[in-house]
Each structure stands twice: as C-alpha cells, then as structure tokens.
Design a protein around this motif. Structure first.
Motif, PDB file in Angstrom:
ATOM      1  N   LEU A 223     -65.145  99.551  -6.931  1.00 40.04           N
ATOM      2  CA  LEU A 223     -63.956 100.410  -6.852  1.00 40.04           C
ATOM      3  C   LEU A 223     -62.876  99.935  -7.806  1.00 40.04           C
ATOM      4  CD1 LEU A 223     -63.730 101.060  -3.001  1.00 40.04           C
ATOM      5  CD2 LEU A 223     -64.785 102.464  -4.777  1.00 40.04           C
ATOM      6  N   PHE A 224     -62.800  98.623  -8.026  1.00 41.23           N
ATOM      7  CA  PHE A 224     -61.837  98.121  -9.018  1.00 41.23           C
ATOM      8  C   PHE A 224     -62.244  98.567 -10.420  1.00 41.23           C
ATOM      9  CE2 PHE A 224     -61.195  95.098  -5.521  1.00 41.23           C
ATOM     10  CZ  PHE A 224     -59.820  95.136  -5.411  1.00 41.23           C
ATOM     11  N   LEU A 227     -61.032 102.010 -10.772  1.00 41.72           N
ATOM     12  CA  LEU A 227     -59.576 101.976 -10.958  1.00 41.72           C
ATOM     13  C   LEU A 227     -59.229 101.579 -12.394  1.00 41.72           C
ATOM     14  CD1 LEU A 227     -56.835 102.255  -9.525  1.00 41.72           C
ATOM     15  CD2 LEU A 227     -56.968  99.819  -8.985  1.00 41.72           C
ATOM     16  N   ALA A 230     -59.919 104.526 -14.704  1.00 41.13           N
ATOM     17  CA  ALA A 230     -58.948 105.617 -14.586  1.00 41.13           C
ATOM     18  C   ALA A 230     -57.590 105.246 -15.168  1.00 41.13           C
ATOM     19  CB  ALA A 230     -58.801 106.015 -13.107  1.00 41.13           C
ATOM     20  N   ILE A 231     -57.140 104.012 -14.912  1.00 41.18           N
ATOM     21  CA  ILE A 231     -55.787 103.629 -15.315  1.00 41.18           C
ATOM     22  C   ILE A 231     -55.748 103.045 -16.726  1.00 41.18           C
ATOM     23  CG2 ILE A 231     -53.846 102.105 -14.791  1.00 41.18           C
ATOM     24  CD1 ILE A 231     -54.527 102.340 -11.861  1.00 41.18           C
ATOM     25  N   THR A 249     -59.223  94.496 -15.437  1.00 41.35           N
ATOM     26  CA  THR A 249     -59.930  95.009 -14.259  1.00 41.35           C
ATOM     27  C   THR A 249     -60.261  93.889 -13.290  1.00 41.35           C
ATOM     28  OG1 THR A 249     -60.893  96.777 -15.616  1.00 41.35           O
ATOM     29  CG2 THR A 249     -61.950  96.301 -13.510  1.00 41.35           C
ATOM     30  N   LEU A 252     -57.242  92.721 -11.320  1.00 43.56           N
ATOM     31  CA  LEU A 252     -56.960  93.531 -10.132  1.00 43.56           C
ATOM     32  C   LEU A 252     -57.790  93.056  -8.944  1.00 43.56           C
ATOM     33  CD1 LEU A 252     -56.853  97.169 -11.582  1.00 43.56           C
ATOM     34  CD2 LEU A 252     -54.919  95.742 -10.923  1.00 43.56           C
TER      35      LEU A 252
END
Length: 389
Positions: A223-224, A227, A230-231, A249, A252
C-alpha cells in the motif's frame, strides 16, 4: 480418610506439575523446531548459492587480427565457439584495444565459458550436448578448464546472458535508496516522536494521531508503494525507477515504526530526569535536548536501524514504483534509473536458465549478510550509547 487438608490438594498439584512439564516440553520443542528450520534454510541457501561465486574459464588459442577486431565471433570456431560465452566475445574488441601488441598474433587466453558449460562443470543439470560434454571433459583432462572466483558477479550489473550477470548495479541502487530513506525517515520520525511525547498536549486530536501512526505501522507494505506511485510519481513527477522515489516510498513505510520506537525510548527515560531539570531552572527544550534525548538515543538508534534493515528487504513497494526494471548499469545519482537487491533477486528467481537460480541464492546470501551487519551495528550503537550516558 486422612484429616490433613493438604491431602485433597495433592491431585491438583500433580495436575499442575504435569501441565507445567507439558508446557515446558512444548516450548522446548518449538525452539528446536525453529532452530532446525533456520539451520535448514541457511544450509540450503548456502549450498545453492556458493557455486555462483565461482565461474568456469577455458584456456583457448585465439587468433587476433583486424577481422576479429571487427567481428569477434570469428575469433573462435567450431566447438570452441559453442562453449564460449557470448559476453566474452562481445568484450573481445575492447580487450584488443587495451593490448595493441596482440594484433596479428595468436594468444592463449582464458575464455569465459557459457552458462550451460559452467553448470556442467559444477556437476549440475545442463542442456549441453553429448559432443560438447565430451570436448569439455577432454579439455579438463588437459588442465585447460578452471573454476575461478567470479569477479563478474560482484562488478557488473544485470544481463540477459546468465554468466555475465552480477549484483553491482543493484547494490549501488540499494545504497542510494537506503541513504534517501534514512535522510528522510530518521529526522522526521525522531522529531515527530519528540513532539508527541514531550510537547504535544494530551487531547483528543493527539490521541487520534497516535492511533493512526500505530495503525500505519501494521498495514501491508504494498500500500505504501501505491501511495508512492500516486503522490511522488503521478502528482509530483519524481523520476520513475529512481532511488529518489524508492527512498521516499520506503521512508513512508519506515516513519511509523521509527516514531513508535522513538516514543517508547523517550517514555523509558525516568521522569526524575525531567523533574531535576525543572528544579535547576532549565526550559523544556533544554531538558529534552541535553538530557532526555541522549538517554533515549540507544533505543532510538536501535529501532531506526532495524526499521531501515526491514525496508532494505522490501520488494513489493519498490515493484510498484518501477524499481524492478532491467537496469544493467549502476546509477550515478539518486534520479537515475536503478534497481535494488531484493528486486534483482525477485527477477532472477523467475528466469528460466538454471544459472540464474544459483545467482538468486547468492544474492540472498549477500542480502542476509547486509541485514545481519545492520543488526550488529544496531546492537553496537546501543551498547556504545548506553556506556557513554
């Protein structure tokens, strides 16, 4: 029946002792099973991986001339050409340029064997033909076949030719990615922990933040990766497959663990330290900076290094941000395309050639050595800070 009241408790004591003995036996059995599994795993990995640290070379006579310098595949003919590595022949023109005195001569050189011959020499399953095996056996009888230390594995990047593939590019990418991860996650995580533990008011908002941080430490790592895709890539336009996006990544993913471990380390510092500081007229920041933080530093360093070591072995989030791409050359900056060692191992594990299997195991050995080294550094730093403070 005896009047002693303890008589009625004897059966219960026996049952309790039997349960205790059974529980002890189960715990010993679990420990033995765990150690046996670990020994089996390490033994199997070492057995499968250590052959990758040697490579087969064959002594051949090579005619050097202008035609060969233009077309290196003409340097060897017949059976010699079939058992030689295409990678060695491809690099032959550069070797001739480095040795101009070889021109128009016949040189006796140690030629890199192809992966199938290498597997046959190592006694493993090989797709070599019977005629090629007989020829290799003949050369071995003449002392013209040797297994030398595989410097290629440690000094080159990935390659579509198995005998020419190595981990150098992935190690460089791993180092750059870890540097970016540490540069982002460590200061932000420690400062966040200091604020939440020492300065933030104990209210509803702070409690929600702490609950969410604890939840983030337990979610799947992939999931990271989503993220980060996407970011960092889609929104901010960070170069794909670069150590920069990979490190951000992984940062995070490491942040919640570093925050939680740092908060626990700060909380373990006795409150008498803070009270003594206030009694001497120190400010809150002076107490935290000069007294609480140094005492909590062993726990902070240990938790942070273990978190980074965990991130070092992650593959799923880096696959999402593109760090599993075929990258034969080592990155020179954090924005260049690169791969990391876990992703390289994952790629080799899916290759059909048998030679990649031993390189997969060898890559796992290198990764385990790095992880154990980081854990040893964490233990050393913890003991060093404990003795200092």
């Amino acid at each position: 029946m005896p009047n002693d009241k303890n008589y009625f408790y004897i059966p219960q004591i026996k049952k309790r002792n039997q349960k205790a003995a059974l529980f002890k036996s189960l715990t010993i059995l679990a420990i033995v099973f765990s150690i046996s599994f670990l020994v089996f795993f390490l033994t199997d990995i070492v057995r499968a991986g250590y052959p990758a640290f040697t490579q087969t070379y064959i002594q051949m006579e090579v005619e050097i001339n202008e035609e060969v310098a233009q077309n290196p595949y003409g340097a060897l003919k017949g059976k010699n050409l079939k058992i030689a590595s295409r990678a060695w022949l491809r690099d032959l023109p550069n070797l001739i340029k480095e040795n101009p005195s070889w021109m128009n001569t016949t040189q006796i050189l140690w030629v890199l064997a192809n992966s199938e011959v290498d597997q046959y020499v190592k006694g493993k399953e090989s797709r070599t033909k019977e005629s090629e095996r007989a020829y290799v056996d003949e050369l071995r009888a003449e002392g013209k076949v040797e297994r030398k230390f595989n410097t290629i594995f440690m000094t080159t990047g990935d390659s579509k030719i198995p005998e020419n593939s190595g981990i150098y590019a992935s190690i460089v990418g791993t180092v750059l990615t870890v540097i970016v991860t540490m540069a982002i996650a460590f200061p932000i995580g420690v400062m966040t922990a200091i604020y939440l533990e020492e300065f933030a008011p104990d209210n509803r908002f702070t409690q929600i933040i702490e609950v969410n941080i604890n939840n983030l430490a337990a979610i799947p790592s992939i999931l990271f990766g989503l993220l980060g895709l996407a970011i960092f890539i889609n929104f901010f336009g960070v170069p794909r497959s670069s150590p920069l996006v990979g490190g951000m990544t992984l940062a995070l993913m490491c942040l919640p663990v570093i925050i939680v471990s740092s908060k626990a380390a700060l909380k373990s510092v006795p409150s008498s330290i803070r009270q003594a500081g206030f009694g001497l007229g120190l400010t809150k920041w002076q107490i935290v900076r000069d007294h609480v933080l140094p005492l909590a530093m062993p726990g902070i360093m240990t938790g942070s290094i273990i978190s980074i070591a965990h991130a070092l072995g992650e593959t799923a989030p880096l696959i999402i941000v593109g760090m599993i791409a075929f990258v034969p050359d080592a990155a020179t900056s954090i924005t260049d395309a690169s791969t990391v060692l876990p992703a390289q191992i994952f790629t080799w594990a899916g290759m059909p050639e048998k030679a990649y299997l031993e390189r997969t195991a060898a890559g796992i050995i290198v990764l385990l050595v790095v992880l154990l080294s980081l854990n040893a550094v964490a233990v050393y730093l913890r003991r060093k800070f404990e003795r200092k403070w």
